[in-house]
Design a protein around this motif. Structure first.
Motif, PDB file in Angstrom:
ATOM      1  N   GLN A   1      19.191   0.563  -2.020  1.00  0.00           N
ATOM      2  CA  GLN A   1      18.163   0.355  -3.087  1.00  0.00           C
ATOM      3  C   GLN A   1      17.878  -1.356  -3.045  1.00  0.00           C
ATOM      4  O   GLN A   1      18.790  -2.085  -3.123  1.00  0.00           O
ATOM      5  CB  GLN A   1      18.876   0.842  -4.306  1.00  0.00           C
ATOM      6  N   VAL A   2      16.929  -1.381  -3.719  1.00  0.00           N
ATOM      7  CA  VAL A   2      16.380  -2.898  -3.804  1.00  0.00           C
ATOM      8  C   VAL A   2      17.347  -3.765  -4.781  1.00  0.00           C
ATOM      9  O   VAL A   2      17.748  -2.947  -5.940  1.00  0.00           O
ATOM     10  CB  VAL A   2      14.895  -3.095  -4.310  1.00  0.00           C
TER      11      VAL A   2
ATOM     12  N   ALA B   1      13.566  -5.322  -0.136  1.00  0.00           N
ATOM     13  CA  ALA B   1      12.511  -4.251  -0.126  1.00  0.00           C
ATOM     14  C   ALA B   1      12.845  -3.258   0.743  1.00  0.00           C
ATOM     15  O   ALA B   1      13.987  -3.320   1.616  1.00  0.00           O
ATOM     16  CB  ALA B   1      11.324  -4.937   0.377  1.00  0.00           C
ATOM     17  N   LEU B   2      12.281  -1.992   0.702  1.00  0.00           N
ATOM     18  CA  LEU B   2      12.498  -0.914   1.565  1.00  0.00           C
ATOM     19  C   LEU B   2      11.065  -0.342   2.060  1.00  0.00           C
ATOM     20  O   LEU B   2      10.109  -0.554   1.547  1.00  0.00           O
ATOM     21  CB  LEU B   2      13.352   0.356   0.904  1.00  0.00           C
ATOM     22  N   ARG B   3      11.288  -0.107   3.457  1.00  0.00           N
ATOM     23  CA  ARG B   3       9.923   0.292   4.101  1.00  0.00           C
ATOM     24  C   ARG B   3      10.644   1.488   5.054  1.00  0.00           C
ATOM     25  O   ARG B   3      10.908   0.970   6.131  1.00  0.00           O
ATOM     26  CB  ARG B   3       9.601  -0.992   5.003  1.00  0.00           C
ATOM     27  N   GLY B   4      10.548   2.647   4.650  1.00  0.00           N
ATOM     28  CA  GLY B   4      10.728   3.836   5.378  1.00  0.00           C
ATOM     29  C   GLY B   4      12.363   3.552   5.962  1.00  0.00           C
ATOM     30  O   GLY B   4      13.162   3.313   4.998  1.00  0.00           O
ATOM     31  N   VAL B   5      12.749   3.479   7.156  1.00  0.00           N
ATOM     32  CA  VAL B   5      14.109   3.400   7.630  1.00  0.00           C
ATOM     33  C   VAL B   5      14.345   1.956   7.644  1.00  0.00           C
ATOM     34  O   VAL B   5      15.321   1.717   8.127  1.00  0.00           O
ATOM     35  CB  VAL B   5      14.081   4.042   9.126  1.00  0.00           C
ATOM     36  N   GLU B   6      13.629   0.947   7.311  1.00  0.00           N
ATOM     37  CA  GLU B   6      13.735  -0.281   7.237  1.00  0.00           C
ATOM     38  C   GLU B   6      14.361  -0.953   6.026  1.00  0.00           C
ATOM     39  O   GLU B   6      13.915  -0.402   4.855  1.00  0.00           O
ATOM     40  CB  GLU B   6      12.609  -1.231   7.900  1.00  0.00           C
ATOM     41  N   VAL B   7      14.879  -2.178   6.110  1.00  0.00           N
ATOM     42  CA  VAL B   7      15.652  -2.741   4.863  1.00  0.00           C
ATOM     43  C   VAL B   7      15.105  -4.432   5.128  1.00  0.00           C
ATOM     44  O   VAL B   7      15.235  -4.833   6.146  1.00  0.00           O
ATOM     45  CB  VAL B   7      17.126  -2.697   4.837  1.00  0.00           C
ATOM     46  N   LEU B   8      14.704  -4.664   3.789  1.00  0.00           N
ATOM     47  CA  LEU B   8      14.536  -6.326   4.080  1.00  0.00           C
ATOM     48  C   LEU B   8      15.650  -7.059   3.543  1.00  0.00           C
ATOM     49  O   LEU B   8      16.187  -7.056   2.235  1.00  0.00           O
ATOM     50  CB  LEU B   8      13.306  -6.638   2.834  1.00  0.00           C
ATOM     51  N   VAL B   9      16.352  -7.738   4.467  1.00  0.00           N
ATOM     52  CA  VAL B   9      17.608  -8.600   4.024  1.00  0.00           C
ATOM     53  C   VAL B   9      17.068  -9.880   3.687  1.00  0.00           C
ATOM     54  O   VAL B   9      16.275 -10.509   4.396  1.00  0.00           O
ATOM     55  CB  VAL B   9      18.491  -8.417   5.391  1.00  0.00           C
ATOM     56  N   THR B  10      17.226 -10.233   2.387  1.00  0.00           N
ATOM     57  CA  THR B  10      16.977 -11.552   1.993  1.00  0.00           C
ATOM     58  C   THR B  10      18.268 -12.430   1.602  1.00  0.00           C
ATOM     59  O   THR B  10      19.008 -11.860   0.941  1.00  0.00           O
ATOM     60  CB  THR B  10      16.226 -11.129   0.580  1.00  0.00           C
TER      61      THR B  10
ATOM     62  N   TYR C   1      13.645  -7.845   8.300  1.00  0.00           N
ATOM     63  CA  TYR C   1      13.518  -6.647   8.258  1.00  0.00           C
ATOM     64  C   TYR C   1      14.444  -5.945   9.354  1.00  0.00           C
ATOM     65  O   TYR C   1      14.315  -6.583  10.462  1.00  0.00           O
ATOM     66  CB  TYR C   1      12.355  -5.799   8.385  1.00  0.00           C
ATOM     67  N   CYS C   2      15.303  -4.886   8.897  1.00  0.00           N
ATOM     68  CA  CYS C   2      16.070  -4.492  10.080  1.00  0.00           C
ATOM     69  C   CYS C   2      16.117  -3.088   9.701  1.00  0.00           C
ATOM     70  O   CYS C   2      15.894  -2.651   8.569  1.00  0.00           O
ATOM     71  CB  CYS C   2      17.477  -5.069  10.272  1.00  0.00           C
ATOM     72  N   ARG C   3      16.364  -2.084  10.595  1.00  0.00           N
ATOM     73  CA  ARG C   3      16.639  -0.650  10.180  1.00  0.00           C
ATOM     74  C   ARG C   3      18.128  -0.587   9.484  1.00  0.00           C
ATOM     75  O   ARG C   3      18.730  -1.486   9.247  1.00  0.00           O
ATOM     76  CB  ARG C   3      17.108   0.166  11.634  1.00  0.00           C
TER      77      ARG C   3
END
Ligand code: MLZ
Length: 266
Positions: free
Chosen positions: A146-147, A169-178, A189-191
């Protein structure tokens, strides 16, 4: 040595929660690392993933190996977890009917590869198969991040570093790692089942050196000050901005940042 960074204090300060370990494709207890510097093994060439190459362990950090492909230079080292499916004992490739390949950027003439292979393996210490892990941990069934959740993540621009991070952020099966305290320069972004992301506390279990957050975090805007010495004009948005989602970072919504001291470079 964990610097002076404490997740416990940091989570309290930021009011954030750690992503539960069930979100990750990582084992609950990090895999034991019994490798030694100098050992050889087979590894997928990260720049040419269809080829299997000979690699040498040139360093060890926590549950990870620093690898260098034989016949390559020292500028393309890469890091793998000891339970990665991308490494295997010497002999595995042949057993599976494959052929060992020279790495991308092989230093010598391609025609000298067979002799190079013979020489590099001759008298070398091969990592014994018992120290490889039979399989990778299972991937969670779905992306349950979750964000705002905190985690530890490999800095892909500096892959020897594992750093405190936030799901942006979340984008389907992907996660934005900040990356906390770095204003987006290292984000990716990674899975959700990437092997480059770990639950909070991973490094303290493996003995890996968790980097402290950067110093470029934006403090609550009520203060109007950035921790690197730059000043931000008072803003409309009163929410704390450490680890905030993208799209709210940087110079959006008419806010202006005026650099006072320090450097913008990362
Ligand atoms: N080259 C940088 C390293 C930053 C690492 C950031 N990790 C998220 C520096 O000069 O500090």
């Amino acid at each position: 040595y964990q610097g002076h960074f404490s997740w416990e204090k940091y989570l309290k300060e930021t009011g954030a929660v750690a992503a539960p370990s069930s979100c990750f494709k990582q084992s609950l207890t990090p895999p034991v690392n019994e490798f030694k510097v100098g050992m050889k093994l087979e590894a997928q060439d990260p720049r040419n993933t269809t080829s299997t190459c000979i690699a040498t362990v040139v360093g060890l950090t926590g549950s990870r190996l620093r690898l260098r492909l034989d016949g390559s230079d020292n500028k393309n080292d890469f890091w793998r977890l000891v339970d990665s499916s991308e490494i295997q004992p010497i002999g595995s490739c042949e057993k599976n009917g494959g052929m060992l390949q020279p790495p991308l950027g092989f230093r010598l003439n391609a025609s000298s590869w067979p002799m190079f292979l013979l020489k590099t393996l001759n008298g070398s210490e091969m990592a014994p198969s018992r120290i490889f892990h039979k399989q990778e941990p299972p991937a969670p069934e779905q992306n349950s991040f979750q964000v705002g959740m905190k985690l530890e993540a490999v800095d892909r621009k500096n892959p020897h570093f594992i750093c405190p991070a936030t799901v942006g952020a979340l984008r389907g099966v992907e996660v934005l790692v900040t990356f906390d305290g770095w204003r987006g320069a290292f984000d990716y972004y990674c899975r959700y089942d990437s092997r480059d992301i770990f639950p909070v506390g991973w490094c303290s279990l493996t003995g890996d050196n968790l980097q402290p957050p950067g110093t470029k975090a934006v403090l609550p805007k009520s203060l109007g000050v950035l921790t690197d010495g730059s000043v931000e004009s008072p803003a409309m948005n009163p929410t704390p901005t450490v680890g905030r989602p993208p799209g709210q970072r940087g110079r959006k919504s008419g806010r202006r940042k005026i650099k006072v001291t320090g450097s913008w470079s990362q």
